[in-house]
Design a protein around this motif. Structure first.
Motif, PDB file in Angstrom:
ATOM      1  N   GLU A 419       0.834  -1.210   0.000  1.00  0.00           N
ATOM      2  CA  GLU A 419       0.000   0.000   0.000  1.00  0.00           C
ATOM      3  C   GLU A 419       0.868   1.260   0.000  1.00  0.00           C
ATOM      4  O   GLU A 419       0.540   2.263  -0.652  1.00  0.00           O
ATOM      5  CB  GLU A 419      -0.912  -0.020   1.223  1.00  0.00           C
ATOM      6  N   GLN A 420       1.986   1.228   0.731  1.00  0.00           N
ATOM      7  CA  GLN A 420       2.922   2.355   0.693  1.00  0.00           C
ATOM      8  C   GLN A 420       3.475   2.561  -0.708  1.00  0.00           C
ATOM      9  O   GLN A 420       3.642   3.696  -1.170  1.00  0.00           O
ATOM     10  CB  GLN A 420       4.061   2.103   1.683  1.00  0.00           C
ATOM     11  N   LEU A 421       3.739   1.448  -1.385  1.00  0.00           N
ATOM     12  CA  LEU A 421       4.220   1.526  -2.767  1.00  0.00           C
ATOM     13  C   LEU A 421       3.173   2.154  -3.677  1.00  0.00           C
ATOM     14  O   LEU A 421       3.496   2.989  -4.535  1.00  0.00           O
ATOM     15  CB  LEU A 421       4.590   0.127  -3.260  1.00  0.00           C
ATOM     16  N   GLU A 422       1.910   1.797  -3.475  1.00  0.00           N
ATOM     17  CA  GLU A 422       0.821   2.387  -4.257  1.00  0.00           C
ATOM     18  C   GLU A 422       0.774   3.908  -4.056  1.00  0.00           C
ATOM     19  O   GLU A 422       0.616   4.672  -5.014  1.00  0.00           O
ATOM     20  CB  GLU A 422      -0.511   1.767  -3.836  1.00  0.00           C
ATOM     21  N   ARG A 423       0.909   4.344  -2.806  1.00  0.00           N
ATOM     22  CA  ARG A 423       0.838   5.787  -2.533  1.00  0.00           C
ATOM     23  C   ARG A 423       2.006   6.531  -3.157  1.00  0.00           C
ATOM     24  O   ARG A 423       1.843   7.635  -3.696  1.00  0.00           O
ATOM     25  CB  ARG A 423       0.803   6.021  -1.015  1.00  0.00           C
ATOM     26  N   LEU A 424       3.191   5.946  -3.105  1.00  0.00           N
ATOM     27  CA  LEU A 424       4.347   6.600  -3.713  1.00  0.00           C
ATOM     28  C   LEU A 424       4.188   6.728  -5.219  1.00  0.00           C
ATOM     29  O   LEU A 424       4.470   7.774  -5.805  1.00  0.00           O
ATOM     30  CB  LEU A 424       5.621   5.815  -3.385  1.00  0.00           C
ATOM     31  N   SER A 425       3.750   5.640  -5.860  1.00  0.00           N
ATOM     32  CA  SER A 425       3.586   5.695  -7.309  1.00  0.00           C
ATOM     33  C   SER A 425       2.443   6.628  -7.679  1.00  0.00           C
ATOM     34  O   SER A 425       2.517   7.345  -8.687  1.00  0.00           O
ATOM     35  CB  SER A 425       3.321   4.285  -7.856  1.00  0.00           C
ATOM     36  N   GLY A 426       1.367   6.643  -6.859  1.00  0.00           N
ATOM     37  CA  GLY A 426       0.261   7.562  -7.135  1.00  0.00           C
ATOM     38  C   GLY A 426       0.660   9.011  -6.985  1.00  0.00           C
ATOM     39  O   GLY A 426       0.135   9.886  -7.672  1.00  0.00           O
ATOM     40  N   GLY A 427       1.636   9.276  -6.090  1.00  0.00           N
ATOM     41  CA  GLY A 427       2.133  10.638  -5.921  1.00  0.00           C
ATOM     42  C   GLY A 427       3.245  10.993  -6.881  1.00  0.00           C
ATOM     43  O   GLY A 427       3.869  12.065  -6.733  1.00  0.00           O
ATOM     44  N   GLN A 428       3.529  10.110  -7.846  1.00  0.00           N
ATOM     45  CA  GLN A 428       4.541  10.330  -8.883  1.00  0.00           C
ATOM     46  C   GLN A 428       5.949  10.472  -8.307  1.00  0.00           C
ATOM     47  O   GLN A 428       6.815  11.125  -8.890  1.00  0.00           O
ATOM     48  CB  GLN A 428       4.190  11.566  -9.739  1.00  0.00           C
ATOM     49  N   HIS A 429       6.197   9.824  -7.164  1.00  0.00           N
ATOM     50  CA  HIS A 429       7.549   9.766  -6.599  1.00  0.00           C
ATOM     51  C   HIS A 429       8.233   8.521  -7.170  1.00  0.00           C
ATOM     52  O   HIS A 429       8.427   7.523  -6.478  1.00  0.00           O
ATOM     53  CB  HIS A 429       7.482   9.715  -5.071  1.00  0.00           C
ATOM     54  N   TYR A 430       8.586   8.595  -8.429  1.00  0.00           N
ATOM     55  CA  TYR A 430       8.989   7.401  -9.159  1.00  0.00           C
ATOM     56  C   TYR A 430      10.291   6.779  -8.641  1.00  0.00           C
ATOM     57  O   TYR A 430      10.390   5.554  -8.484  1.00  0.00           O
ATOM     58  CB  TYR A 430       9.123   7.705 -10.648  1.00  0.00           C
ATOM     59  N   GLU A 431      11.293   7.595  -8.376  1.00  0.00           N
ATOM     60  CA  GLU A 431      12.570   7.048  -7.927  1.00  0.00           C
ATOM     61  C   GLU A 431      12.430   6.390  -6.564  1.00  0.00           C
ATOM     62  O   GLU A 431      12.934   5.293  -6.332  1.00  0.00           O
ATOM     63  CB  GLU A 431      13.637   8.142  -7.889  1.00  0.00           C
ATOM     64  N   GLN A 432      11.709   7.067  -5.650  1.00  0.00           N
ATOM     65  CA  GLN A 432      11.499   6.508  -4.329  1.00  0.00           C
ATOM     66  C   GLN A 432      10.643   5.249  -4.408  1.00  0.00           C
ATOM     67  O   GLN A 432      10.890   4.259  -3.712  1.00  0.00           O
ATOM     68  CB  GLN A 432      10.840   7.553  -3.421  1.00  0.00           C
ATOM     69  N   ALA A 433       9.657   5.275  -5.281  1.00  0.00           N
ATOM     70  CA  ALA A 433       8.798   4.104  -5.444  1.00  0.00           C
ATOM     71  C   ALA A 433       9.575   2.920  -6.014  1.00  0.00           C
ATOM     72  O   ALA A 433       9.385   1.771  -5.589  1.00  0.00           O
ATOM     73  CB  ALA A 433       7.615   4.447  -6.350  1.00  0.00           C
ATOM     74  N   ALA A 434      10.447   3.182  -6.965  1.00  0.00           N
ATOM     75  CA  ALA A 434      11.241   2.100  -7.544  1.00  0.00           C
ATOM     76  C   ALA A 434      12.160   1.482  -6.502  1.00  0.00           C
ATOM     77  O   ALA A 434      12.311   0.250  -6.436  1.00  0.00           O
ATOM     78  CB  ALA A 434      12.051   2.625  -8.724  1.00  0.00           C
ATOM     79  N   ARG A 435      12.771   2.318  -5.672  1.00  0.00           N
ATOM     80  CA  ARG A 435      13.633   1.789  -4.617  1.00  0.00           C
ATOM     81  C   ARG A 435      12.822   0.966  -3.612  1.00  0.00           C
ATOM     82  O   ARG A 435      13.218  -0.118  -3.196  1.00  0.00           O
ATOM     83  CB  ARG A 435      14.349   2.938  -3.918  1.00  0.00           C
ATOM     84  N   HIS A 436      11.662   1.492  -3.251  1.00  0.00           N
ATOM     85  CA  HIS A 436      10.795   0.783  -2.308  1.00  0.00           C
ATOM     86  C   HIS A 436      10.313  -0.548  -2.902  1.00  0.00           C
ATOM     87  O   HIS A 436      10.242  -1.566  -2.207  1.00  0.00           O
ATOM     88  CB  HIS A 436       9.595   1.666  -1.962  1.00  0.00           C
ATOM     89  N   ARG A 437      10.012  -0.543  -4.190  1.00  0.00           N
ATOM     90  CA  ARG A 437       9.581  -1.766  -4.861  1.00  0.00           C
ATOM     91  C   ARG A 437      10.661  -2.830  -4.806  1.00  0.00           C
ATOM     92  O   ARG A 437      10.392  -3.996  -4.490  1.00  0.00           O
ATOM     93  CB  ARG A 437       9.223  -1.467  -6.308  1.00  0.00           C
ATOM     94  N   ASP A 438      11.903  -2.449  -5.092  1.00  0.00           N
ATOM     95  CA  ASP A 438      13.004  -3.418  -5.085  1.00  0.00           C
ATOM     96  C   ASP A 438      13.254  -3.954  -3.684  1.00  0.00           C
ATOM     97  O   ASP A 438      13.502  -5.158  -3.496  1.00  0.00           O
ATOM     98  CB  ASP A 438      14.272  -2.771  -5.645  1.00  0.00           C
ATOM     99  N   GLU A 439      13.198  -3.073  -2.690  1.00  0.00           N
ATOM    100  CA  GLU A 439      13.418  -3.510  -1.311  1.00  0.00           C
ATOM    101  C   GLU A 439      12.302  -4.450  -0.866  1.00  0.00           C
ATOM    102  O   GLU A 439      12.553  -5.451  -0.179  1.00  0.00           O
ATOM    103  CB  GLU A 439      13.501  -2.298  -0.384  1.00  0.00           C
ATOM    104  N   LEU A 440      11.072  -4.138  -1.250  1.00  0.00           N
ATOM    105  CA  LEU A 440       9.947  -4.996  -0.883  1.00  0.00           C
ATOM    106  C   LEU A 440      10.056  -6.352  -1.579  1.00  0.00           C
ATOM    107  O   LEU A 440       9.772  -7.396  -0.973  1.00  0.00           O
ATOM    108  CB  LEU A 440       8.636  -4.299  -1.241  1.00  0.00           C
ATOM    109  N   ALA A 441      10.455  -6.350  -2.836  1.00  0.00           N
ATOM    110  CA  ALA A 441      10.620  -7.615  -3.553  1.00  0.00           C
ATOM    111  C   ALA A 441      11.678  -8.485  -2.880  1.00  0.00           C
ATOM    112  O   ALA A 441      11.505  -9.704  -2.734  1.00  0.00           O
ATOM    113  CB  ALA A 441      10.990  -7.351  -5.011  1.00  0.00           C
TER     114      ALA A 441
END
Length: 572
Positions: A419-441
């Motif tokens: 859900e945090q990843l969804e909020r980051l991507s929805g807020g167009q924080h792409y770099e932070q979202a990509a980092r969060h996605r990799d860490e979550l994976a």
């Protein structure tokens, strides 16, 4: 010509040597093309000669219509004109006959990379499979055999003249293939003088091998042609290197006659005084024994010897406001193993962020705290128990969620992180979202692996059988995540009596501490991969075994995949 053993060198039997060159069928081939870039339709002519024991068995020659204009410079070089190929067959009609001609043979070409790349491209472009044949390059062989002062050039025309070929190259495929046959035979005569008499030795000879390496090949003479583990021992009987092989004799001989280019391993071979072999029932036992021997001896030439027990774990500290800590020794309620401390720390930080746990290292009293909130409180990532902004009761749900995930009972932190990843991507924080996605994976993979390893390591005894490919079975007895016994039931032999013998003779394994009950994460991982192979059957277990899915499997992956897809959709 003296081809006998040198002083101190054992004579190898023919079955140890491999396929004699005199019994090897070679197809020497050459192509003419429209250029230098491989493509499905770039060939204008194919010429090939099949030979064995110096005798020509057959020839193959045809022009090929490339379906495109032939460049003028190519016409001038080869003499092949557009008119000559006008009525010639296309390559898709030629390939079936050529592939049949070369079937089961060793391919030879002068600068073989060029010719094989064109043939491979033609096969791929027209729906044929280029065979996985052994390929000998006469350019590479000539460079190994003929010194530069003798051969001023390694071009086919120069070598043909130097070695007295009966056919002169003309830049036509069949003539050049015939010339390459004569060059090949002359080169084989030369390598015979240095003890290369089999196809395997020829292939091994092509890379540069020192004379010291080659002189030590007698160390492999008495090794069995069976699966197992080999140990190179030095002058003081110290273990220099440990490895596994499906065929011990053949694998060890490669260190002395061939394709070993690693500098450290060559150094190891120079130091080795003898090779010790341990026969194993099958490849799984060999892999497990290799792990244990490396851990026991820590050989200086095995890279894994630097950290044979390099696992790291994460777990909750025992205090009023627990946090996730990275530790070396597993205990009940820890998650792992992780291959490095940095991997464990990243996973701990990701899980702490998803669970709402603090990441500071200070010890906080349950009664009162007078600290100053840090920036994480301002960012909403910590409840600031250090400043009495959060009570033990308010903090405890995050602790319970992290503990439930570690123990495999609930995956809510993973859903929170998604859900945090969804909020980051929805807020167009792409770099932070990509980092969060990799860490979550990474966290999801770590949790899933930890739960799978723990599930296997918790079983007191599991017996499994894998097909050996010849109608028999490879048998393994696993106790608390350790291989306790291994054997085989050959084709036609009833397997169950052998299973009972293996169980009776199996190592006694007492469960230890931690999620893996004292087993090595590497060993449990090897066993898990073996059990997951196609065709493996469970003979019996002391209790049902299944990989967990509710927490680390499909739910976590679905949540993660949803977040990753959203990020890709928004960023795309």
């Amino acid at each position: 010509m003296d081809t006998g053993p040198r002083p101190g060198q054992a004579q190898l039997a023919f079955d140890e040597l491999g396929t004699p060159l005199r019994d090897t069928t070679f197809v020497v081939f050459d192509l003419e093309t429209t250029g230098t870039k491989p493509g499905p339709d770039g060939i204008t002519e194919i010429g090939a000669v099949k030979v064995r024991a110096g005798q020509v068995l057959g020839e193959f020659a045809t022009l090929v219509n490339p379906g495109a204009p032939i460049p003028p410079q190519i016409v001038e070089l080869t003499g092949i004109t557009q008119a000559m190929v006008y009525d010639a067959p296309r390559i898709e009609r030629v390939l079936p006959a050529f592939l049949e001609f070369i079937a089961g043979t060793v391919l030879v070409a002068h600068n073989s990379g060029f010719d094989t790349s064109f043939m491979r491209a033609a096969c791929e472009g027209h729906g044929y499979v280029w065979p996985r044949a052994t390929v000998v390059c006469t350019v590479k062989l000539a460079r190994r055999v003929i010194p530069r002062e003798e051969a001023h050039s390694y071009r086919l025309s120069s070598l043909a003249m130097l070695l007295g070929a009966r056919t002169r190259p003309t830049h036509r495929a069949l003539d050049d293939a015939r010339a390459t046959v004569d060059v090949l035979h002359a080169l084989l005569e030369r390598v015979g003088n240095v003890g290369v008499h089999t196809l395997e030795e020829l292939v091994d000879y092509l890379p540069e091998v020192t004379a010291a390496q080659r002189r030590k090949r007698h160390l492999a003479a008495d090794l069995p042609a069976r699966p197992g583990v080999y140990l190179f021992r030095g002058p003081r009987e110290e273990v220099l290197y440990v490895g596994t092989a499906r065929d011990l004799r053949r694998r060890v001989r490669q260190y002395f006659t061939g394709s070993e280019s690693r500098g450290r391993i060559r150094e190891m071979v120079a130091l080795a005084e003898r090779v010790e072999a341990i026969e194993c029932a099958h490849s799984l036992e060999a892999e497990i024994r290799e792990l244990r021997l490396i851990a026991a001896h820590r050989p200086m030439y095995n890279r894994r010897s630097k950290n044979p027990h390099h696992a790291w774990w994460i777990g909750l500290t025992d205090e009023a406001f627990p946090r996730l800590s990275v530790v070396r020794l597993p205990r009940a309620g820890t998650l792992g193993p992780f291959r490095s401390q940095s991997d464990a720390r990243t996973a701990a930080d990701t899980l702490a962020g998803a669970s709402g746990l603090r990441t500071c290292t200070q010890r906080i009293s349950a009664k009162s705290a007078s600290g100053t909130p840090c920036v994480l409180f301002e960012l909403g990532r910590c409840g600031a128990p250090c400043a009495s902004r959060q009570t033990v009761e308010e903090y405890s749900p995050g602790v319970a969620a992290a503990r439930e995930l570690i123990e495999g009972r609930d995956g809510s932190p993973l859903r929170t992180a998604a859900e945090q990843l969804e909020r980051l991507s929805g807020g167009q924080h792409y770099e932070q979202a990509a980092r969060h996605r990799d860490e979550l994976a990474d966290l999801v993979r770590a949790v899933g692996r930890a739960h799978r390893l723990a599930a296997l390591a918790s079983i007191a005894e599991l017996i499994a059988a894998s097909p050996d490919g010849n109608g028999g079975w490879e048998l393994s007895v696993i106790r608390f995540g350790k291989l306790a016994s291994a054997g085989v039931a050959r084709r036609g032999v009833p397997p169950m009596p052998i299973v009972e013998q293996l169980v009776a003779a199996a190592e006694t394994v007492l469960p230890g501490e931690g999620p893996l009950h004292g087993a090595s994460g590497e060993e449990v991982g090897v066993l898990l991969r073996w059990l997951a192979r196609p065709g493996v059957r469970l003979v019996r277990t002391t209790r049902p075994w299944a990989e967990p899915t509710a927490v680390a499997g499909w739910r976590g992956w679905l949540d993660l995949a949803a977040g990753a897809r959203t990020l890709e959709r928004v960023a795309g």
